[in-house]
Design a protein around this motif. Sequence first.
Motif, PDB file in Angstrom:
ATOM      1  N   ASP A  40       0.845  -1.197   0.000  1.00  0.00           N
ATOM      2  CA  ASP A  40       0.000   0.000   0.000  1.00  0.00           C
ATOM      3  C   ASP A  40       0.881   1.248   0.000  1.00  0.00           C
ATOM      4  O   ASP A  40       2.016   1.231   0.501  1.00  0.00           O
ATOM      5  CB  ASP A  40      -0.916   0.009   1.226  1.00  0.00           C
ATOM      6  CG  ASP A  40      -1.905  -1.159   1.205  1.00  0.00           C
ATOM      7  OD1 ASP A  40      -2.257  -1.593   0.095  1.00  0.00           O
ATOM      8  OD2 ASP A  40      -2.287  -1.622   2.295  1.00  0.00           O
ATOM      9  N   GLN A  41       0.339   2.338  -0.530  1.00  0.00           N
ATOM     10  CA  GLN A  41       1.125   3.558  -0.643  1.00  0.00           C
ATOM     11  C   GLN A  41       1.557   4.078   0.718  1.00  0.00           C
ATOM     12  O   GLN A  41       2.657   4.625   0.860  1.00  0.00           O
ATOM     13  CB  GLN A  41       0.320   4.631  -1.389  1.00  0.00           C
ATOM     14  CG  GLN A  41       1.144   5.825  -1.859  1.00  0.00           C
ATOM     15  CD  GLN A  41       2.111   5.475  -2.971  1.00  0.00           C
ATOM     16  OE1 GLN A  41       2.114   4.351  -3.481  1.00  0.00           O
ATOM     17  NE2 GLN A  41       2.946   6.424  -3.379  1.00  0.00           N
ATOM     18  N   TRP A  42       0.743   3.866   1.731  1.00  0.00           N
ATOM     19  CA  TRP A  42       1.115   4.350   3.058  1.00  0.00           C
ATOM     20  C   TRP A  42       2.347   3.606   3.586  1.00  0.00           C
ATOM     21  O   TRP A  42       3.148   4.180   4.340  1.00  0.00           O
ATOM     22  CB  TRP A  42      -0.052   4.206   4.042  1.00  0.00           C
ATOM     23  CG  TRP A  42      -0.386   2.805   4.458  1.00  0.00           C
ATOM     24  CD1 TRP A  42      -1.316   1.983   3.911  1.00  0.00           C
ATOM     25  CD2 TRP A  42       0.221   2.052   5.522  1.00  0.00           C
ATOM     26  NE1 TRP A  42      -1.333   0.766   4.549  1.00  0.00           N
ATOM     27  CE2 TRP A  42      -0.416   0.783   5.546  1.00  0.00           C
ATOM     28  CE3 TRP A  42       1.215   2.327   6.446  1.00  0.00           C
ATOM     29  CZ2 TRP A  42      -0.067  -0.204   6.462  1.00  0.00           C
ATOM     30  CZ3 TRP A  42       1.569   1.334   7.368  1.00  0.00           C
ATOM     31  CH2 TRP A  42       0.927   0.096   7.376  1.00  0.00           C
ATOM     32  N   VAL A  43       2.524   2.345   3.158  1.00  0.00           N
ATOM     33  CA  VAL A  43       3.701   1.580   3.564  1.00  0.00           C
ATOM     34  C   VAL A  43       4.959   2.200   2.965  1.00  0.00           C
ATOM     35  O   VAL A  43       5.999   2.304   3.629  1.00  0.00           O
ATOM     36  CB  VAL A  43       3.565   0.106   3.140  1.00  0.00           C
ATOM     37  CG1 VAL A  43       4.855  -0.663   3.432  1.00  0.00           C
ATOM     38  CG2 VAL A  43       2.392  -0.547   3.835  1.00  0.00           C
ATOM     39  N   PHE A  45       5.451   5.348   2.155  1.00  0.00           N
ATOM     40  CA  PHE A  45       5.764   6.584   2.880  1.00  0.00           C
ATOM     41  C   PHE A  45       6.237   6.293   4.301  1.00  0.00           C
ATOM     42  O   PHE A  45       7.155   6.948   4.806  1.00  0.00           O
ATOM     43  CB  PHE A  45       4.529   7.492   2.920  1.00  0.00           C
ATOM     44  CG  PHE A  45       4.260   8.195   1.629  1.00  0.00           C
ATOM     45  CD1 PHE A  45       5.027   9.281   1.230  1.00  0.00           C
ATOM     46  CD2 PHE A  45       3.240   7.773   0.794  1.00  0.00           C
ATOM     47  CE1 PHE A  45       4.782   9.937   0.031  1.00  0.00           C
ATOM     48  CE2 PHE A  45       2.983   8.410  -0.407  1.00  0.00           C
ATOM     49  CZ  PHE A  45       3.761   9.495  -0.799  1.00  0.00           C
ATOM     50  N   ALA A  46       5.629   5.300   4.943  1.00  0.00           N
ATOM     51  CA  ALA A  46       6.025   4.962   6.313  1.00  0.00           C
ATOM     52  C   ALA A  46       7.456   4.430   6.358  1.00  0.00           C
ATOM     53  O   ALA A  46       8.234   4.776   7.257  1.00  0.00           O
ATOM     54  CB  ALA A  46       5.063   3.928   6.899  1.00  0.00           C
ATOM     55  N   THR A  47       7.825   3.599   5.396  1.00  0.00           N
ATOM     56  CA  THR A  47       9.193   3.060   5.372  1.00  0.00           C
ATOM     57  C   THR A  47      10.212   4.168   5.076  1.00  0.00           C
ATOM     58  O   THR A  47      11.326   4.145   5.611  1.00  0.00           O
ATOM     59  CB  THR A  47       9.318   1.941   4.337  1.00  0.00           C
ATOM     60  OG1 THR A  47       8.839   2.387   3.060  1.00  0.00           O
ATOM     61  CG2 THR A  47       8.528   0.716   4.765  1.00  0.00           C
ATOM     62  N   GLN A 182       3.798  -8.984   2.861  1.00  0.00           N
ATOM     63  CA  GLN A 182       3.704  -7.627   3.402  1.00  0.00           C
ATOM     64  C   GLN A 182       4.920  -7.274   4.257  1.00  0.00           C
ATOM     65  O   GLN A 182       5.467  -6.168   4.160  1.00  0.00           O
ATOM     66  CB  GLN A 182       2.419  -7.472   4.230  1.00  0.00           C
ATOM     67  CG  GLN A 182       1.132  -7.528   3.406  1.00  0.00           C
ATOM     68  CD  GLN A 182       1.096  -6.443   2.345  1.00  0.00           C
ATOM     69  OE1 GLN A 182       1.450  -5.289   2.595  1.00  0.00           O
ATOM     70  NE2 GLN A 182       0.660  -6.806   1.141  1.00  0.00           N
TER      71      GLN A 182
END
Length: 256
Positions: A40-43, A45-47, A182
């Motif tokens: 997911d795109q949030w992953v 950005f989070a990484t 994931q």
Amino acid sequence: MESATTSAALGVIAGAAPTTASASLASLWDRVFGTQPDPDQWVVFATAAVALAVVVPYRPWRLARNAITIAHEGGHGLVALLTGRRLDGIRLHSDTSGLTVSRGRPTGLGMILTAAAGYTAPPLLGLGGAALLAADHITALLWLATGLLIAMLVMIRNAYGALTVIVTGGTFLLVSWLTGPQVQAAFAYVAVWFLLLGGVRPAFELQAKRRRGGAGDSDADQLSRLTSVPAGMWLFLFHAVSLCSLIGGGRWLLGV
């Protein structure tokens, strides 16, 4: 009749073994070299945020910089071999410094490329990793990193260096073998973001040391002596490679 039946049964079993082995090999091949779903795109950005939180503050960077040193010295070693030099060994130290010793002509293109490979290796590895992730080859990235670390371990010549490479390689191997898509994706994205972001900072650190009159035998200074090109120009090259790799790799990871 009983003997014929037994022979037929053994033939079926013998025929089944290669089929099972082939199926297992095909499954392993597909697992390693196949594609995995995008996180997911949030992953993504989070990484990136996790990697940034490791690279910018001093304390976490002081520890994590060992991984950049592995890539730095590995770059020296790989290019030394590719240019026909003899690689004698690599040492990694607890102060995050390292030393790669190779034999060959003390001047010439091979020596120049070997000396230039250190500061450029981490961001270029990050760029290559970003290309693999953009192509959805997440597991292949983890296995490739493990393979490179195993190859590097053969050339390590001190206990601390061996321990550092074993722990790093073992982490990649365990994540690639024991975790799901994931978790693999999150780990791979953190690792690549770290190489891209962490590949930028060492050149600035070297620049600061040279401004204070230190690091007189740095890669940039060695390159200056080899080529008669000012060390500042080699520093500019290190900055250019790391920043361009960050921009290009970041675009691939973000999908823009």
